[in-house]
Design a protein around this motif. Structure first.
Motif, PDB file in Angstrom:
ATOM      1  N   UNK A 133       0.574  -1.275  -0.063  1.00 22.72           N
ATOM      2  CA  UNK A 133      -0.045   0.101   0.078  1.00 22.72           C
ATOM      3  C   UNK A 133       0.702   1.242  -0.018  1.00 22.72           C
ATOM      4  N   UNK A 134       2.031   1.280   0.732  1.00 22.32           N
ATOM      5  CA  UNK A 134       2.890   2.250   0.934  1.00 22.32           C
ATOM      6  C   UNK A 134       3.954   2.645  -0.156  1.00 22.32           C
ATOM      7  N   UNK A 137       2.462   5.006  -3.074  1.00 16.45           N
ATOM      8  CA  UNK A 137       2.806   6.443  -2.889  1.00 16.45           C
ATOM      9  C   UNK A 137       4.060   6.768  -3.779  1.00 16.45           C
ATOM     10  N   UNK A 185       7.307   3.216  11.175  1.00 16.58           N
ATOM     11  CA  UNK A 185       6.733   2.935  12.650  1.00 16.58           C
ATOM     12  C   UNK A 185       6.030   1.645  12.740  1.00 16.58           C
ATOM     13  N   UNK A 186       5.155   1.486  11.780  1.00 17.74           N
ATOM     14  CA  UNK A 186       4.310   0.529  11.554  1.00 17.74           C
ATOM     15  C   UNK A 186       4.979  -0.995  11.376  1.00 17.74           C
ATOM     16  N   UNK A 189       6.764  -2.072  14.884  1.00 16.08           N
ATOM     17  CA  UNK A 189       5.616  -2.654  15.578  1.00 16.08           C
ATOM     18  C   UNK A 189       5.406  -4.178  15.171  1.00 16.08           C
ATOM     19  N   UNK A 192       8.748  -6.735  16.251  1.00 20.15           N
ATOM     20  CA  UNK A 192       8.474  -7.419  17.471  1.00 20.15           C
ATOM     21  C   UNK A 192       7.473  -8.310  17.813  1.00 20.15           C
TER      22      UNK A 192
ATOM     23  N   UNK B   3       1.134  -0.983  21.758  1.00 26.67           N
ATOM     24  CA  UNK B   3       1.288  -0.078  20.428  1.00 26.67           C
ATOM     25  C   UNK B   3       0.631  -0.661  19.578  1.00 26.67           C
ATOM     26  N   UNK B   4       0.622  -2.170  19.478  1.00 26.56           N
ATOM     27  CA  UNK B   4      -0.180  -2.965  18.427  1.00 26.56           C
ATOM     28  C   UNK B   4      -1.885  -2.589  18.433  1.00 26.56           C
ATOM     29  N   UNK B   7      -2.424   0.945  17.137  1.00 25.04           N
ATOM     30  CA  UNK B   7      -2.372   0.765  15.936  1.00 25.04           C
ATOM     31  C   UNK B   7      -3.581   0.350  15.340  1.00 25.04           C
ATOM     32  N   UNK B  17      -6.542   3.420   1.920  1.00 20.73           N
ATOM     33  CA  UNK B  17      -5.496   3.973   1.094  1.00 20.73           C
ATOM     34  C   UNK B  17      -6.126   3.917  -0.193  1.00 20.73           C
ATOM     35  N   UNK B  18      -7.124   2.908  -0.658  1.00 21.20           N
ATOM     36  CA  UNK B  18      -7.496   2.706  -1.805  1.00 21.20           C
ATOM     37  C   UNK B  18      -8.734   3.418  -2.270  1.00 21.20           C
TER      38      UNK B  18
END
Lengths: 367, 124
Positions: A133-134, A137, A185-186, A189, A192, B3-4, B7, B17-18
């Protein structure tokens, strides 16, 4: 376990396997364990080296896109440099900056494919979707600058570049870099929680083996070898830029995956520096010419592309077309000796993890 | 772990994003290398486009009988199936008769649509 023992059998990984690309590995398996592996290349051979002998320099720059679809602009640059060295043509300053800018964007894009493919190989679909997806861009930037999303059609060509950078490109690239930061950053995550437990200690390539088997680029750097053509033998404007070469000592699949992310960060640093220093003047685009001869001589040019060291040996006898063009793709050594070495003795379930952690591209190996 | 989860919540709020193609489309920028636009009256029949084409997708053909008096030379016939959309024909054309447009919707079931004749009305 003996390779010819009656309890072993042959298992084919590819070429129709969704996670292998146009490439096959014949595994000799005993139970769940791989006894030995044999690479079976040649499914994507298109004969570029011979085709290049029949085409002139600009037409060859179009062919150089196709050597590796995943990082077309980097291969453009290798070809363009080889011809430039033969002709001794002076490249405008701005063209040099644009070349490095596009090559680094292409490197990030290629690393994202690597990241996506590795995630897919491990059965972690979210990582695949986020990376691809990225990546879109970045393809938007390529579309704006070169006129095509995947194939730049020889944008980096002998003598400079085919078009000047559009006015809106700079802001667009800066915005995309901000998005890439979020993506990194994603990735951090994910690593880990999913990639780390699955790839840690899998497919360890020792430092001396990396040297012996001819590993280059991120694969060698993940095994503790500090080698990068951008630093060892700087080309274009790399000697003026400030960047680091990340290395890891572990040599396992996780180290290679982690290195991919660290390299993306460094590439973003390079892109920001290039954008800051980009000359303001207008650039004359290079147009194709008919009957444009290449002076006599022979040259070998090497570049650091996303997968490792890429080289082109070119010989000219003063005609429009090169007399001989030999392409050295980084994937050849990674896909045959390194892969066979790593797969011997591993578990079947680890095969995709090792295979994709090597950042391989069947296209640039078969050529 | 926190964090997950953070997210996950963030992704619930964020837009995808599509886009919903074909109702919605991403804008194609200027300078895109799409389908060719050929202006017959500007063409001087120099044949450079045919010579520079790396895939030999352009062939210089004679005009059909009824146009032969007005157009006595040879004109480019483009095979889009062979074309790699590099744009060399556009770059080398001295009179800008051949240009690449932003049209990317080239899929077709009819093989005749793949070949672009210089005299469109004569394609049977």
């Amino acid at each position: 376990m003996n390779e010819k023992s009656p309890t072993t059998y042959e298992l084919l990984f590819g070429p129709a396997h969704p996670g292998s690309g146009n490439f096959s590995v014949k595994l000799r398996v005993s139970g769940e364990q791989v006894v030995s592996a044999r690479s079976d290349p040649g499914y994507l051979h298109r004969g570029f080296e011979k085709l290049m002998e029949y085409r002139d320099r600009m037409q060859n720059s179009i062919l150089s896109d196709r050597v590796c679809v995943l990082e077309a602009l980097n291969w453009n640059l290798v070809h363009a440099e080889a011809v430039d060295e033969l002709t001794g043509e002076e490249i405008p300053d701005k063209a040099r900056y644009i070349r490095v800018l596009m090559a680094e964007l292409s490197r990030i894009q290629s690393h994202l494919i690597w990241y996506g493919a590795l995630s897919m190989g491990l059965g972690f679909d979210t990582g695949f979707k986020v990376a691809f997806g990225y990546r879109d861009y970045l393809l938007d930037i390529f579309e704006l600058v070169t006129g095509g999303r995947v194939y730049p059609a020889g944008y980096i060509c002998p003598g400079g570049v085919r078009r000047d950078l559009p006015d809106s490109a700079k802001t667009k690239i800066e915005k995309t870099l901000d998005k890439m930061k979020i993506m990194l950053r994603k990735c951090e995550n994910f690593e880990k929680t999913t990639l780390y437990p699955r790839t840690r200690g899998v497919g360890v390539l020792e430092r001396q083996d990396a040297l012996r088997l001819g590993a280059t680029g991120p694969i060698a750097r993940a095994s503790g070898l500090y080698s990068d053509v951008r630093v060892d033998d700087p080309y274009e404007i790399y000697s003026e830029l400030d960047f680091e070469i990340p290395t890891r000592d572990e040599g396992d699949a996780y180290a290679r995956c982690l290195l991919g992310r660290l390299e993306m960060r460094e590439s973003m640093r390079i892109i920001r520096q290039v954008l800051e220093r980009m000359p303001e003047e207008k650039l004359d685009p290079v147009k194709p010419k008919i009957a444009h001869k290449i002076p006599e001589g022979e040259v070998y040019v090497r570049n650091e592309i996303a997968r490792g060291e890429a080289g082109i040996y070119m010989k000219s006898i003063g005609e429009e077309t090169p007399y001989r063009c030999k392409i050295r793709g980084p994937s050849l050594l990674h896909m045959i000796p390194v892969l066979e070495h790593l797969l011997a003795g591993c578990q079947i379930a680890d095969v995709p993890a090792i295979y994709w952690s090597l950042n391989i591209c069947p296209a640039d190996m078969d050529r | 772990m926190i964090k997950t989860i953070w997210e996950l919540i963030r992704n619930l709020i964020n837009k995808p994003i599509t886009v919903r193609f074909p109702k919605q489309q991403i804008e194609i920028p200027e300078g895109f290398r799409g389908e060719h636009k050929y202006e017959l009256d500007k063409c001087i029949s120099c044949g450079l486009c045919s010579r520079v084409c790396p895939n030999r997708a352009i062939e210089m053909v004679e005009a059909p009988q009824k146009h032969k008096e007005k157009y006595p030379k040879k004109y480019p016939r483009i095979d889009l199936g062979k074309c790699c959309f590099c744009g060399f024909c556009e770059d080398i054309c001295p009179t800008d008769a051949l240009k690449l447009t932003k049209n990317v919707y080239l899929s077709t079931f009819d093989i005749k649509n793949v070949i672009k004749e210089p005299f469109e009305d004569d394609v049977d």
